[in-house]
Design an enzyme around this catalytic site. Structure first.
Site, PDB file in Angstrom:
ATOM      1  N   HIS A 139       0.848  -1.291  -0.173  1.00 10.62           N
ATOM      2  CA  HIS A 139       0.121   0.028  -0.075  1.00 10.62           C
ATOM      3  C   HIS A 139       0.981   1.177   0.105  1.00 10.62           C
ATOM      4  O   HIS A 139       1.296   1.744   1.070  1.00 10.62           O
ATOM      5  CB  HIS A 139      -0.977   0.042   1.220  1.00 10.62           C
ATOM      6  N   HIS A 175       1.567   5.556  -1.989  1.00 12.10           N
ATOM      7  CA  HIS A 175       1.153   6.356  -2.823  1.00 12.10           C
ATOM      8  C   HIS A 175       2.329   7.201  -3.494  1.00 12.10           C
ATOM      9  O   HIS A 175       3.144   7.412  -2.770  1.00 12.10           O
ATOM     10  CB  HIS A 175       0.247   7.590  -1.958  1.00 12.10           C
ATOM     11  N   LEU A 176       2.356   7.035  -4.610  1.00 13.77           N
ATOM     12  CA  LEU A 176       3.392   7.644  -5.263  1.00 13.77           C
ATOM     13  C   LEU A 176       3.181   9.103  -5.994  1.00 13.77           C
ATOM     14  O   LEU A 176       4.074   9.830  -6.487  1.00 13.77           O
ATOM     15  CB  LEU A 176       3.974   6.829  -6.451  1.00 13.77           C
ATOM     16  N   ARG A 177       1.758   9.371  -6.083  1.00 13.84           N
ATOM     17  CA  ARG A 177       1.258  10.432  -6.683  1.00 13.84           C
ATOM     18  C   ARG A 177       1.715  10.509  -8.047  1.00 13.84           C
ATOM     19  O   ARG A 177       1.652   9.484  -8.864  1.00 13.84           O
ATOM     20  CB  ARG A 177       2.131  11.807  -6.199  1.00 13.84           C
ATOM     21  N   ASN A 180      -5.622   6.878  -6.035  1.00 15.26           N
ATOM     22  CA  ASN A 180      -6.236   8.071  -5.987  1.00 15.26           C
ATOM     23  C   ASN A 180      -5.563   9.201  -6.056  1.00 15.26           C
ATOM     24  O   ASN A 180      -5.384  10.050  -5.461  1.00 15.26           O
ATOM     25  CB  ASN A 180      -6.645   8.251  -4.425  1.00 15.26           C
ATOM     26  N   HIS A 234     -10.472   1.103   2.414  1.00 19.59           N
ATOM     27  CA  HIS A 234     -10.116   2.416   3.425  1.00 19.59           C
ATOM     28  C   HIS A 234     -11.271   2.276   4.292  1.00 19.59           C
ATOM     29  O   HIS A 234     -12.404   2.732   4.064  1.00 19.59           O
ATOM     30  CB  HIS A 234     -10.075   3.643   2.462  1.00 19.59           C
ATOM     31  N   ASP A 264       1.395   2.808   3.502  1.00 19.78           N
ATOM     32  CA  ASP A 264       0.552   4.038   3.092  1.00 19.78           C
ATOM     33  C   ASP A 264       1.446   5.200   3.208  1.00 19.78           C
ATOM     34  O   ASP A 264       0.996   6.346   3.603  1.00 19.78           O
ATOM     35  CB  ASP A 264      -0.453   4.195   4.318  1.00 19.78           C
ATOM     36  N   HIS A 295       3.204  14.846   0.785  1.00 18.85           N
ATOM     37  CA  HIS A 295       2.617  16.097   0.501  1.00 18.85           C
ATOM     38  C   HIS A 295       3.920  17.096   0.412  1.00 18.85           C
ATOM     39  O   HIS A 295       4.643  16.922   1.309  1.00 18.85           O
ATOM     40  CB  HIS A 295       1.541  16.274   1.208  1.00 18.85           C
TER      41      HIS A 295
END
Length: 342
Positions: free
Chosen positions: A13, A15-17, A41, A135, A246, A250
């Site tokens: 899980h 997030h790489l953007r 997402n 989620h 996760d 940002h």
């Protein structure tokens, strides 16, 4: 113990953007992981097969480790069709679909408004063997943010598990003893990922002595008793729990603001952070199962065949790291970590 060699881990899980930041996020995630399951997402969300494959190509263009394989997931919406599930599964590159309750987390506004709206999609997933990632939070305004996971278990997930007994389900980034108990008591078709930051920190770390925005994530950090339950689950050796960071970057300014974004960046040192937790519990012998074996076994994917070695070596985490044309503040910035992957 000064060194520990384990089967190469995977991150189930992350997030790489997208866009210019991929060169930095992919660098970190591909440094020693064999595979990573990429969350969909993005903006716009990855809602169909073509978008998932195109995103995969952009990731592969930036990879640093030849061993690295991105595994893709579809973003479920009220408009997702069974045919799209079948099409995605047939590629062999899209291994799961993600249920985001609308508004639950970053870029989830297009998510599912009511799980019952897509029961026909769950039927198709059960039929073709595609995993459902969840989620696990409700988004009702009247439900306290610290109670949203428990409410989701009772009102949304329990009915899905009951109605689709052959559907493999991963409850993502669990944060409560309630979730750990739910997974332990469910069938072998239900498992969970646990993040490093939910093992290392609780809400006191985020709130006592001033608000620490880089600890703000969703699901939000809970009280110490829940943290201890997560540590027990992760280090227990149970096949039902496995590594999912996760890691959710940002830009520094988006975190340090009057309305900061949710997400903590741990991909720079994830395995090392988990190793600290397992060492503190005297359970280093169970790290390999959690990081490298349980995930692929649950997904029905072959385990990695090579290894990585952790050394007991203190190193300094930088204050910031590159994030495209901006910077990101990693977890444990300006602090030391006691393990290092060589």
């Amino acid at each position: 113990m000064t060194t520990l060699t384990i089967t190469r881990p995977d991150d189930w899980h992350v997030h790489l953007r997208d866009g210019e930041v991929l060169k930095d996020t992919v660098r970190d995630i591909s440094r020693y992981n064999g595979r990573a399951l990429i969350m969909p997402n993005t903006v716009p969300p990855v809602t169909n097969t073509e978008m998932a494959l195109a995103y995969r190509d952009r990731i592969l263009a930036e990879q640093h480790g030849e061993q690295f394989e991105p595994l893709m997931a579809l973003y479920l919406t009220d408009n997702t069709t069974p045919d799209e599930i079948r099409k995605a599964k047939a590629t062999g590159k899209i291994v799961a679909a993600k249920l985001y309750p609308a508004g639950a987390t970053t870029n989830s506004d297009s998510g599912v408004t009511d799980a019952k709206n897509i029961y026909h999609v769950f039927e198709a997933m059960e039929e073709v063997g595609m995993l459902l990632l969840v989620h696990g939070e409700v988004t009702h305004n009247h439900v306290d943010i610290f109670d949203r996971e428990k409410e989701f278990l009772d009102t949304v997930l329990a009915p899905i598990v009951n109605d689709f007994p052959n559907l493999k389900i991963v409850l993502e980034h669990i944060t409560t003893s309630d979730a750990a108990n739910f997974v332990n008591n469910a069938s072998d078709n239900v498992a969970a990922t646990i993040t490093a930051h939910h093992l290392l920190f609780n809400r006191n770390h985020m709130l006592v002595g001033g608000i620490k925005p880089h600890f703000y994530c969703l699901p939000i950090l809970k009280r110490n008793t829940h943290q201890q339950a997560l540590i027990e689950a992760a280090t227990s050796g149970s096949k039902k729990f496995f590594l999912g960071t996760d890691s959710a970057p940002h830009a520094k300014g988006a975190k340090e603001s009057a309305c900061g974004c949710a997400g903590s960046y741990t991909a720079h040192a994830a395995l090392e952070l988990y190793a600290e937790v397992f060492e503190n519990e005297g359970k280093l012998e169970n790290l390999e199962a959690f990081a490298s074996l349980n995930g692929p076994d649950f997904y029905g994917i072959a385990r990695n065949t090579d290894t990585v070695t952790l050394e007991k070596a203190s190193w300094d985490v930088p204050e910031t790291m590159p994030f495209g044309s901006d910077i990101v503040v990693p977890i444990r910035a300006n602090e030391k970590i006691e393990w290092e992957v060589k």
